[in-house]
Scaffold this motif. Sequence first.
Motif, mmCIF file in Angstrom:
data_model
loop_
_atom_site.group_PDB
_atom_site.id
_atom_site.type_symbol
_atom_site.label_atom_id
_atom_site.label_comp_id
_atom_site.label_asym_id
_atom_site.label_seq_id
_atom_site.Cartn_x
_atom_site.Cartn_y
_atom_site.Cartn_z
ATOM 1 N N ALA A 14 -6.399 10.790 -4.163
ATOM 2 C CA ALA A 14 -5.842 11.398 -5.241
ATOM 3 C C ALA A 14 -4.778 12.153 -4.994
ATOM 4 N N ASP A 15 -4.429 12.447 -3.525
ATOM 5 C CA ASP A 15 -3.423 13.227 -2.856
ATOM 6 C C ASP A 15 -2.250 12.211 -2.687
ATOM 7 N N GLY A 16 -2.551 11.107 -2.880
ATOM 8 C CA GLY A 16 -1.455 9.779 -2.170
ATOM 9 C C GLY A 16 -1.605 9.424 -0.784
ATOM 10 N N ASN A 17 -2.567 9.994 -0.232
ATOM 11 C CA ASN A 17 -2.829 9.866 1.076
ATOM 12 C C ASN A 17 -3.711 8.484 1.462
ATOM 13 N N ALA A 42 0.831 -1.013 -0.135
ATOM 14 C CA ALA A 42 0.116 -0.008 0.230
ATOM 15 C C ALA A 42 0.902 1.419 0.100
ATOM 16 N N ASP A 43 2.057 1.216 0.662
ATOM 17 C CA ASP A 43 2.804 2.389 0.738
ATOM 18 C C ASP A 43 3.268 2.653 -0.615
ATOM 19 N N ASP A 44 3.791 1.604 -1.299
ATOM 20 C CA ASP A 44 4.249 1.831 -2.658
ATOM 21 C C ASP A 44 3.105 2.365 -3.797
ATOM 22 N N VAL A 45 1.966 1.717 -3.404
ATOM 23 C CA VAL A 45 0.820 2.435 -4.176
ATOM 24 C C VAL A 45 0.719 3.917 -4.059
ATOM 25 N N ALA A 46 0.855 4.197 -2.910
ATOM 26 C CA ALA A 46 0.872 6.009 -2.319
ATOM 27 C C ALA A 46 1.682 6.607 -3.033
ATOM 28 N N SER A 47 2.922 5.910 -3.150
ATOM 29 C CA SER A 47 4.297 6.665 -3.496
ATOM 30 C C SER A 47 3.965 6.981 -5.081
ATOM 31 N N VAL A 48 3.355 5.893 -5.805
ATOM 32 C CA VAL A 48 3.268 5.992 -7.156
ATOM 33 C C VAL A 48 2.041 7.226 -7.815
ATOM 34 N N VAL A 49 1.088 7.074 -6.708
ATOM 35 C CA VAL A 49 0.037 8.001 -6.845
ATOM 36 C C VAL A 49 0.624 9.537 -6.668
ATOM 37 N N ARG A 50 1.457 9.711 -5.610
ATOM 38 C CA ARG A 50 2.195 11.024 -5.651
ATOM 39 C C ARG A 50 2.801 11.345 -6.466
ATOM 40 N N ASN A 78 -7.780 14.329 -12.193
ATOM 41 C CA ASN A 78 -8.062 13.066 -12.966
ATOM 42 C C ASN A 78 -6.823 12.274 -13.009
ATOM 43 N N VAL A 79 -6.340 12.054 -11.740
ATOM 44 C CA VAL A 79 -5.272 11.186 -11.569
ATOM 45 C C VAL A 79 -5.583 9.900 -11.617
ATOM 46 N N PHE A 80 -6.791 9.444 -11.569
ATOM 47 C CA PHE A 80 -7.177 8.058 -11.622
ATOM 48 C C PHE A 80 -8.144 7.801 -12.988
ATOM 49 N N LYS A 88 2.078 14.621 -9.260
ATOM 50 C CA LYS A 88 3.245 15.617 -9.089
ATOM 51 C C LYS A 88 3.546 15.965 -10.791
ATOM 52 N N GLU A 89 3.596 14.743 -11.487
ATOM 53 C CA GLU A 89 4.136 14.852 -12.925
ATOM 54 C C GLU A 89 2.916 14.976 -13.916
ATOM 55 N N GLY A 90 1.771 15.082 -13.374
ATOM 56 C CA GLY A 90 0.685 15.374 -14.346
ATOM 57 C C GLY A 90 0.242 14.074 -14.960
ATOM 58 N N LEU A 91 0.295 13.040 -14.526
ATOM 59 C CA LEU A 91 0.104 11.613 -15.377
ATOM 60 C C LEU A 91 -1.063 10.858 -14.674
ATOM 61 N N THR A 92 -1.570 9.959 -15.275
ATOM 62 C CA THR A 92 -2.799 9.190 -14.901
ATOM 63 C C THR A 92 -2.448 7.813 -14.783
ATOM 64 N N VAL A 93 -3.109 7.320 -13.351
ATOM 65 C CA VAL A 93 -2.738 5.937 -13.161
ATOM 66 C C VAL A 93 -4.035 5.171 -13.506
#
Length: 435
Positions: free
Chosen positions: A159-162, A43-51, A425-427, A55-60
């Motif tokens: 969507a904030d990576g929290n 889960a920590d890793d998922v949060a890190s990828v979302v952050r 629109n991260v997700f 930051k980079e304006g990408l979509t997951v």
Amino acid sequence: MTLQAATKGRVLEPADADFEPASKPWNVAVPQSVAAVVEATDADDVASVVRYARKEGLTVAVQPNGHGASGNADGVILLRTKALQTIEVNAAERTAKVGAGVSWGQAQAATEAHGLTGLPGSAPVVSVVGYTLGGGLGWFARKYGLAAHSVRAFDLVDADGNQQHVTADSDADLFWALRGSGGDLAIVTAVEYGLYEAPGLYGGALAWPADKAADVLATFKEVTAQAPDELTLWFGRLEIPNGPPPMVAIQAAYLGDADAGQALLAAFDKLGDPLQDTRQERTLAELAAITNDPTDPSPGKGRSSMLTSLNDDVTETLLDGSLAPLLALQLRHTGGALAAAGPDAGPHGSIAEPYLLYAFGLPLSPELAAGISTKLDEYEAKLGDNVSGRKPFTFLTGGESASDAFDQPTIERLRQLKRDRDPANVFRSNYPVLD
Ligand SMILES: Cc1cc2nc3c(=O)[nH]c(=O)nc-3n(C[C@H](O)[C@H](O)[C@H](O)COP(=O)(O)OP(=O)(O)OC[C@H]3O[C@@H](n4cnc5c(N)ncnc54)[C@H](O)[C@@H]3O)c2cc1C
């Protein structure tokens, strides 16, 4: 920072040797051209990828495996959650908590050891989280409703990576939305859901030559009209190209003892000798053997319709002529607890339609894919007003959108939540609510 620096997991990019197989969905007929694949470790890793994506304006887009791939994941970071394998069963509380990489086959094996069941569908390889986020309409839905309606809590990354633990009390709006509208609002890392005592399971599949189709459908109609909620029947027609002659089938699951199950299905014994009859007392682990859905990656193209009636016009349409180029047509009995669910249960609310039709084929060539679409259009046109117009979210297919699953006020409520909770629109879910 690079994507690889944001995760402990494996990152695959188009130049990498293993990128091609890693980036493709389970439904191999669905085209998918992603920018990168990340195999998150926890889960920590998922949060890190979302952050990182934020930051980079990408979509997951999350895809444990791609059973529900819709062809809209081009250019995204494709997040694989297979490594999130936690399974915790609390037999005393009758709950299970499973990670986002756990399949229904794995989850059921763990709860069955305690005589308890979740609410799986027909395929053991589908992920519990992906299925449940879309509602999840399974064998025991007439008795206990959609799988989503038994959820107690979600662990998720917003969507904030929290990371958050979301329940009906902590965030009623988000909890409501996650119980049926898919993965457009968060990445769920684990789901906790209620379990039910399985007093016994009886069921199996019956098949006859296709010339019995009218009698089998008439008996299906008669039995389903009086069926208790513990009994679920599916009617099917099957035409395997270059295979055995066309067949008609019944698949059944009864939550109860074998004698009662046998009695409830006795009307089918009057139809003459079947080609196949696998009815028997079963363990929960043998539920999937009733339909034997494919477990290896496969191509598929289908469409669903909720039927408001099984009147003579509908039965005539379902029985008329050859299915080709379709492979199968499946009619599931719904109703029961699905109809009784209230508006607060989740975005699907009450599913009052008594039957769900799903027709599909194998799009092995562009010509076959076009022929399958034409045939599906023909069915839809012939069924006309007997189709309600909405579909369960997990039965949406490429070319459809979340608005095909929900009524207007519901889709508006979901869109507002998306704008509030994921403004960048991260997700991107397989069926985004804003489409
Ligand atoms: C053979 C077969 C049989 C099926 N039988 C049934 C059935 O009986 N009843 C039924 O209701 N459905 C059924 N389905 C449909 C299935 O439930 C949906 O396609 C479901 O979305 C699959 O989930 P998945 O995670 O396995 O697939 P994926 O394609 O990997 O995921 C589907 C979508 O779920 C979302 N998602 C998945 N995991 C997460 C996560 N951790 N966080 C946020 N979003 C997430 C994503 O938006 C993703 O696009 C069947 C599908 C197949 C292929």
